[in-house]
Scaffold this motif. Sequence first.
Motif, PDB file in Angstrom:
ATOM      1  N   ALA A 107      34.261 -22.435 -96.002  1.00 57.69           N
ATOM      2  CA  ALA A 107      34.681 -22.943 -97.302  1.00 57.69           C
ATOM      3  C   ALA A 107      35.955 -23.747 -97.112  1.00 57.69           C
ATOM      4  O   ALA A 107      36.635 -23.641 -96.082  1.00 57.69           O
ATOM      5  CB  ALA A 107      34.911 -21.788 -98.282  1.00 57.69           C
ATOM      6  N   ASP A 108      36.313 -24.552 -98.126  1.00 56.85           N
ATOM      7  CA  ASP A 108      37.503 -25.381 -98.066  1.00 56.85           C
ATOM      8  C   ASP A 108      38.750 -24.519 -97.933  1.00 56.85           C
ATOM      9  O   ASP A 108      39.656 -24.803 -97.156  1.00 56.85           O
ATOM     10  CB  ASP A 108      37.563 -26.243 -99.336  1.00 56.85           C
ATOM     11  N   GLY A 109      38.811 -23.467 -98.716  1.00 55.78           N
ATOM     12  CA  GLY A 109      39.938 -22.548 -98.634  1.00 55.78           C
ATOM     13  C   GLY A 109      41.244 -23.138 -99.114  1.00 55.78           C
ATOM     14  O   GLY A 109      42.317 -22.589 -98.876  1.00 55.78           O
ATOM     15  N   GLY A 110      41.188 -24.309 -99.800  1.00 60.25           N
ATOM     16  CA  GLY A 110      42.400 -24.907-100.351  1.00 60.25           C
ATOM     17  C   GLY A 110      43.206 -25.691 -99.340  1.00 60.25           C
ATOM     18  O   GLY A 110      44.271 -26.217 -99.649  1.00 60.25           O
ATOM     19  N   SER A 111      42.724 -25.823 -98.091  1.00 60.64           N
ATOM     20  CA  SER A 111      43.503 -26.491 -97.054  1.00 60.64           C
ATOM     21  C   SER A 111      43.185 -27.970 -96.949  1.00 60.64           C
ATOM     22  O   SER A 111      43.896 -28.708 -96.267  1.00 60.64           O
ATOM     23  CB  SER A 111      43.231 -25.834 -95.701  1.00 60.64           C
ATOM     24  N   GLY A 112      42.089 -28.379 -97.560  1.00 61.24           N
ATOM     25  CA  GLY A 112      41.647 -29.750 -97.397  1.00 61.24           C
ATOM     26  C   GLY A 112      40.835 -29.946 -96.137  1.00 61.24           C
ATOM     27  O   GLY A 112      40.454 -31.058 -95.802  1.00 61.24           O
ATOM     28  N   VAL A 113      40.571 -28.889 -95.376  1.00 62.46           N
ATOM     29  CA  VAL A 113      39.799 -28.965 -94.138  1.00 62.46           C
ATOM     30  C   VAL A 113      38.464 -28.283 -94.374  1.00 62.46           C
ATOM     31  O   VAL A 113      38.400 -27.065 -94.533  1.00 62.46           O
ATOM     32  CB  VAL A 113      40.540 -28.301 -92.965  1.00 62.46           C
ATOM     33  N   ALA A 114      37.385 -29.056 -94.445  1.00 61.48           N
ATOM     34  CA  ALA A 114      36.075 -28.488 -94.730  1.00 61.48           C
ATOM     35  C   ALA A 114      35.519 -27.781 -93.501  1.00 61.48           C
ATOM     36  O   ALA A 114      35.860 -28.097 -92.370  1.00 61.48           O
ATOM     37  CB  ALA A 114      35.117 -29.580 -95.187  1.00 61.48           C
ATOM     38  N   GLY A 115      34.623 -26.833 -93.721  1.00 64.77           N
ATOM     39  CA  GLY A 115      33.960 -26.140 -92.636  1.00 64.77           C
ATOM     40  C   GLY A 115      34.734 -24.940 -92.153  1.00 64.77           C
ATOM     41  O   GLY A 115      35.803 -24.605 -92.658  1.00 64.77           O
ATOM     42  N   LEU A 116      34.189 -24.267 -91.141  1.00 66.95           N
ATOM     43  CA  LEU A 116      34.824 -23.071 -90.619  1.00 66.95           C
ATOM     44  C   LEU A 116      36.123 -23.428 -89.908  1.00 66.95           C
ATOM     45  O   LEU A 116      36.196 -24.415 -89.175  1.00 66.95           O
ATOM     46  CB  LEU A 116      33.910 -22.361 -89.629  1.00 66.95           C
ATOM     47  N   ALA A 117      37.139 -22.649 -90.121  1.00 65.72           N
ATOM     48  CA  ALA A 117      38.363 -22.739 -89.326  1.00 65.72           C
ATOM     49  C   ALA A 117      38.463 -21.496 -88.455  1.00 65.72           C
ATOM     50  O   ALA A 117      38.026 -20.410 -88.833  1.00 65.72           O
ATOM     51  CB  ALA A 117      39.590 -22.853 -90.233  1.00 65.72           C
ATOM     52  N   SER A 118      39.038 -21.654 -87.281  1.00 66.84           N
ATOM     53  CA  SER A 118      39.305 -20.519 -86.417  1.00 66.84           C
ATOM     54  C   SER A 118      40.522 -19.774 -86.939  1.00 66.84           C
ATOM     55  O   SER A 118      41.352 -20.325 -87.664  1.00 66.84           O
ATOM     56  CB  SER A 118      39.542 -21.005 -84.994  1.00 66.84           C
ATOM     57  N   VAL A 119      40.638 -18.512 -86.549  1.00 62.84           N
ATOM     58  CA  VAL A 119      41.746 -17.667 -87.002  1.00 62.84           C
ATOM     59  C   VAL A 119      42.415 -17.044 -85.789  1.00 62.84           C
ATOM     60  O   VAL A 119      41.747 -16.430 -84.947  1.00 62.84           O
ATOM     61  CB  VAL A 119      41.248 -16.555 -87.956  1.00 62.84           C
ATOM     62  N   VAL A 120      43.726 -17.232 -85.672  1.00 71.43           N
ATOM     63  CA  VAL A 120      44.474 -16.561 -84.603  1.00 71.43           C
ATOM     64  C   VAL A 120      44.340 -15.048 -84.790  1.00 71.43           C
ATOM     65  O   VAL A 120      44.658 -14.512 -85.856  1.00 71.43           O
ATOM     66  CB  VAL A 120      45.954 -16.972 -84.635  1.00 71.43           C
ATOM     67  N   THR A 121      43.837 -14.381 -83.758  1.00 72.99           N
ATOM     68  CA  THR A 121      43.465 -12.971 -83.903  1.00 72.99           C
ATOM     69  C   THR A 121      43.868 -12.181 -82.668  1.00 72.99           C
ATOM     70  O   THR A 121      43.695 -12.644 -81.535  1.00 72.99           O
ATOM     71  CB  THR A 121      41.932 -12.846 -84.095  1.00 72.99           C
ATOM     72  N   THR A 122      44.399 -10.995 -82.895  1.00 70.25           N
ATOM     73  CA  THR A 122      44.637 -10.058 -81.803  1.00 70.25           C
ATOM     74  C   THR A 122      43.589  -8.951 -81.880  1.00 70.25           C
ATOM     75  O   THR A 122      43.175  -8.544 -82.964  1.00 70.25           O
ATOM     76  CB  THR A 122      46.034  -9.437 -81.894  1.00 70.25           C
ATOM     77  N   LEU A 123      43.147  -8.498 -80.723  1.00 73.89           N
ATOM     78  CA  LEU A 123      42.162  -7.422 -80.653  1.00 73.89           C
ATOM     79  C   LEU A 123      42.849  -6.198 -80.058  1.00 73.89           C
ATOM     80  O   LEU A 123      42.939  -6.041 -78.836  1.00 73.89           O
ATOM     81  CB  LEU A 123      40.967  -7.843 -79.799  1.00 73.89           C
ATOM     82  N   ASP A 124      43.342  -5.342 -80.919  1.00 75.70           N
ATOM     83  CA  ASP A 124      44.074  -4.157 -80.442  1.00 75.70           C
ATOM     84  C   ASP A 124      43.607  -2.913 -81.185  1.00 75.70           C
ATOM     85  O   ASP A 124      44.410  -2.100 -81.638  1.00 75.70           O
ATOM     86  CB  ASP A 124      45.579  -4.356 -80.607  1.00 75.70           C
ATOM     87  N   PHE A 125      42.301  -2.768 -81.310  1.00 77.72           N
ATOM     88  CA  PHE A 125      41.718  -1.637 -82.031  1.00 77.72           C
ATOM     89  C   PHE A 125      42.022  -0.329 -81.310  1.00 77.72           C
ATOM     90  O   PHE A 125      42.021  -0.255 -80.078  1.00 77.72           O
ATOM     91  CB  PHE A 125      40.208  -1.850 -82.140  1.00 77.72           C
ATOM     92  N   ASP A 126      42.262   0.698 -82.076  1.00 74.24           N
ATOM     93  CA  ASP A 126      42.549   2.037 -81.533  1.00 74.24           C
ATOM     94  C   ASP A 126      41.238   2.808 -81.414  1.00 74.24           C
ATOM     95  O   ASP A 126      40.776   3.445 -82.359  1.00 74.24           O
ATOM     96  CB  ASP A 126      43.537   2.762 -82.445  1.00 74.24           C
ATOM     97  N   TRP A 127      40.629   2.762 -80.241  1.00 72.65           N
ATOM     98  CA  TRP A 127      39.326   3.376 -80.026  1.00 72.65           C
ATOM     99  C   TRP A 127      39.428   4.895 -79.928  1.00 72.65           C
ATOM    100  O   TRP A 127      40.424   5.431 -79.444  1.00 72.65           O
ATOM    101  CB  TRP A 127      38.695   2.834 -78.740  1.00 72.65           C
ATOM    102  N   SER A 128      38.352   5.556 -80.377  1.00 68.80           N
ATOM    103  CA  SER A 128      38.288   7.021 -80.267  1.00 68.80           C
ATOM    104  C   SER A 128      36.966   7.471 -79.652  1.00 68.80           C
ATOM    105  O   SER A 128      36.469   8.549 -79.944  1.00 68.80           O
ATOM    106  CB  SER A 128      38.473   7.660 -81.647  1.00 68.80           C
ATOM    107  N   ASP A 129      36.385   6.608 -78.797  1.00 68.45           N
ATOM    108  CA  ASP A 129      35.085   6.913 -78.192  1.00 68.45           C
ATOM    109  C   ASP A 129      35.200   7.158 -76.691  1.00 68.45           C
ATOM    110  O   ASP A 129      34.278   6.842 -75.928  1.00 68.45           O
ATOM    111  CB  ASP A 129      34.096   5.774 -78.465  1.00 68.45           C
ATOM    112  N   ASP A 130      36.331   7.714 -76.266  1.00 68.01           N
ATOM    113  CA  ASP A 130      36.553   7.914 -74.827  1.00 68.01           C
ATOM    114  C   ASP A 130      35.462   8.747 -74.182  1.00 68.01           C
ATOM    115  O   ASP A 130      35.010   8.449 -73.066  1.00 68.01           O
ATOM    116  CB  ASP A 130      37.905   8.597 -74.590  1.00 68.01           C
ATOM    117  N   GLU A 131      35.008   9.784 -74.857  1.00 70.90           N
ATOM    118  CA  GLU A 131      33.985  10.657 -74.285  1.00 70.90           C
ATOM    119  C   GLU A 131      32.680   9.888 -74.080  1.00 70.90           C
ATOM    120  O   GLU A 131      32.019  10.027 -73.041  1.00 70.90           O
ATOM    121  CB  GLU A 131      33.758  11.864 -75.187  1.00 70.90           C
TER     122      GLU A 131
END
Length: 633
Positions: A107-131
Motif C-alpha cells: 500500500a502507499d502508506g502515506g509515503s508517496g512510494v507505491a508498492g511494497l517497501a522493505s522494513v529494517v528488522t532485527t531477528l532476536d526472538f527468545d526461543w523456548s524450544d531447546d528440547e
Amino acid sequence: MPKLTKDDVARWDSGRMSDAQTRLGAHPNKTGTWFATWAPHADYVAVVGEFNDWDPGAHPLKEVGGGLWSAFVRGAKPGARYKYRVAREGYVADKTDPYAFALEPPADGGSGVAGLASVVTTLDFDWSDDEWMRTRKGPETLNEPVSIYEVHLGSWQHKAHGESLGYREIAEPLADHVERLGFTHVELMPVMEHPYYGSWGYQVAGFFAPTFRYGSPEDFATLVDTLHRRGIGVLLDWVPAHFAADPQSLVHFDGTPLYEYGDERMRVHPDWGTYVFDYAKPGVRNFLLSSARHWVEAYHIDGLRFDAVASMLYRDYSRTEWTPNAHGGRENFEAIDFLKTVNEEVFAHNPTAMTVAEESTAWPGVSQPTFNGGLGFLYKWNMGWMHDTLAYFEEDPVNRTYHHHNLTFPLVYAHAEHYALPLSHDEVVHGKGSLWGKMPGDDWQKAANLRLLYGHQVGHPGKKLLFMGQEWGQRGEWSHDHALDWSQSEQPLHAGVQRWVEDAFALYRDHPALWQDEPGGFEWVDFGDRENSVVSYLRTGRGGEQLLFVLNATPVPRDNYRIGVPEEGRWTERLNSDAETYGGGGVGNLGGVESTPVPAHGRPASVVLTLPPLGVLVLEHEGAGRTAAATSA
C-alpha cells in the motif's frame, strides 16, 4: 554489522556463500544501519527511506567489488521502511531489498512510494524450544514415523468476520488439532512474502521475509516455537524454481535480467508467468542458498519441501521453445548442481534438518546422497503413487477390476527412493474437486472409500501427508478465499472419517513395521484377485511384528475369504474401517481369528475372514516376536 570486506567479495564470487543474508540486506546497530545489495550492472544505487525522506541523493551506496554495493546510514533504525533506487542508462526503479527480513503491506502508506517497501528488522526472538531442537531427528526419521499435516495458513480457520487467523492466533488451535490427529509434522504452504494472495505463496517476492498477512517475523517465530513445544515439527514449502513477476522486486533488478535468465526462451515460466532463476550466476546461487539456510536457522524450521523441482531439472519443461545445454540435451546442469549444493549446505550446517523434493518425473537418485551421485534430498514426494492410487479410487467399484494395476503397480518402485505419499492441496484445486467428491457412490460409500484410501496410505511404504480438511473428508473443493468447513467435521459420516484418521495414524505411529524403511518390510500376500478387487499384504518389523492388511475395494461383503499367513496362531483385528465408530456397518471378525494349518498363497497357514464392504482390515499376529515402537529403533 561491519562493512563488506574483500573476503566477503571473494566468497560471493565463489557462488557458495550460503550465509549472504548476514552480510547483505539491512543490518542495524546502535547508531544506524548497514545496507548492502547486489546490482553488478547498475550505474548508481542508493537507499531511500523514511530516514531520508525518500531522497535518492541522500545516501548513495558504494560499489565494493563483485557487483556488491554497500553504505552505512546513521539514524536508520529498526522499523524504518526503505527501498533501493537503482539506475542504469536511463533505467530508474525503486526496488525492495531482496534480502529484507520483513516487507510492509502493498500500500502507499502515506509515503508517496507505491508498492511494497522493505522494513529494517532485527531477528532476536527468545526461543523456548531447546528440547525440541536438541532431540529432533532429521535424517534419522528414515527409521521413524513421519506423518505430515499440510496447511494453508490463510484458510485453515477464520475469525467470525471472515479474517484469517494470525501466526500467534493459529498457534495453539493448530497444535491442538494436529496433536489430536496424531501427526508428527505440520507443513506450511509458502509463508515467504508474496504480493498475489491467489498464488498461495508460490509466487515469492520476499525470499527472507514471512508474509505480513498473518503478522510480524516475531509472530511467525512464535507459531514455530509453539508447535515445537507441543512436540510437532514444522516444514516449509520453499520455492527455488521461479519468482514473482512484480516489477518492484527481483525482476530486471539492476536494469538487466539479473536474477532471471538473459535468454528470452528460458526467462519466463510458461505455466505460471513467473520468472525463472538463472542458476549459472554465483549471485543467484548465493541468494537461494542463503534463503534456504535462513529459514532453517533463523526460524528453527525442521525441513524444506522444494516446490516444482522437475521444472528446474529440465530446460524444456512445459516449453515449446527452449535452449539446450552445452551438450545439446534437455538437462539443466546448472540447476542440478545448485540442488546438490543447497542440500549439502543445509545438511552441513543443520545436520538434523530435512529436505523434500516435489519431483514429478523418474529422475534417478533424487533422495540419494550427493556423494553417491544423487541430488541429496532426504525424501521425494511419490507423485506416481498419488496419481495411480487416486485414479483407482475414482473408478466406480464395478470397474475397478479393469484398473487393478493402478493399485498394485506403485509397489514395483516403492523403494526406489525415500518416498513420502502426498494427498496434497494440488489434488483438491483447479476444478479437481475434493477427495470426498472424487470418491464414487452415495455419501456412505464416499466415506467408506475415503477410509479405505487412508488405510492403504498407512499400509503402503513411505511417509504420509494429508492436506487440511481431508481428515474429515471436506465436501467442497479447497479455496484459499474461504475457511475450511469445520461444521462438516461434526456430521456423523465425516466425524467417523476423522476418527478413522486418528486411529489409523496412531497405528502407523505405534508400529515400527509401518515406518522402518526396508524393502523386506513389505510383502504381497495376494495382489492377483482383480475379479474381486481384493489385495492383501504383510508389513513386518525388525523385531518380528507382523501386520496383515486386507483391502476389499467393492461394496460387497465377502465371507469365508481365505488369506495365507506366515505364522499359525491368533491374528487380532487391530483396525476395521467398517467399524460402527467410523460410520461403517460393523461387518468384521469379532476382534480376530485363529489361523488353520491350511496352506494358501504359498504360505504354511491361513486365516478365513469376513471382508467388510469398501473396507480395510489390519490384523496383527499375536506372536512372541512383536516389538513395541519404543524399543524397535
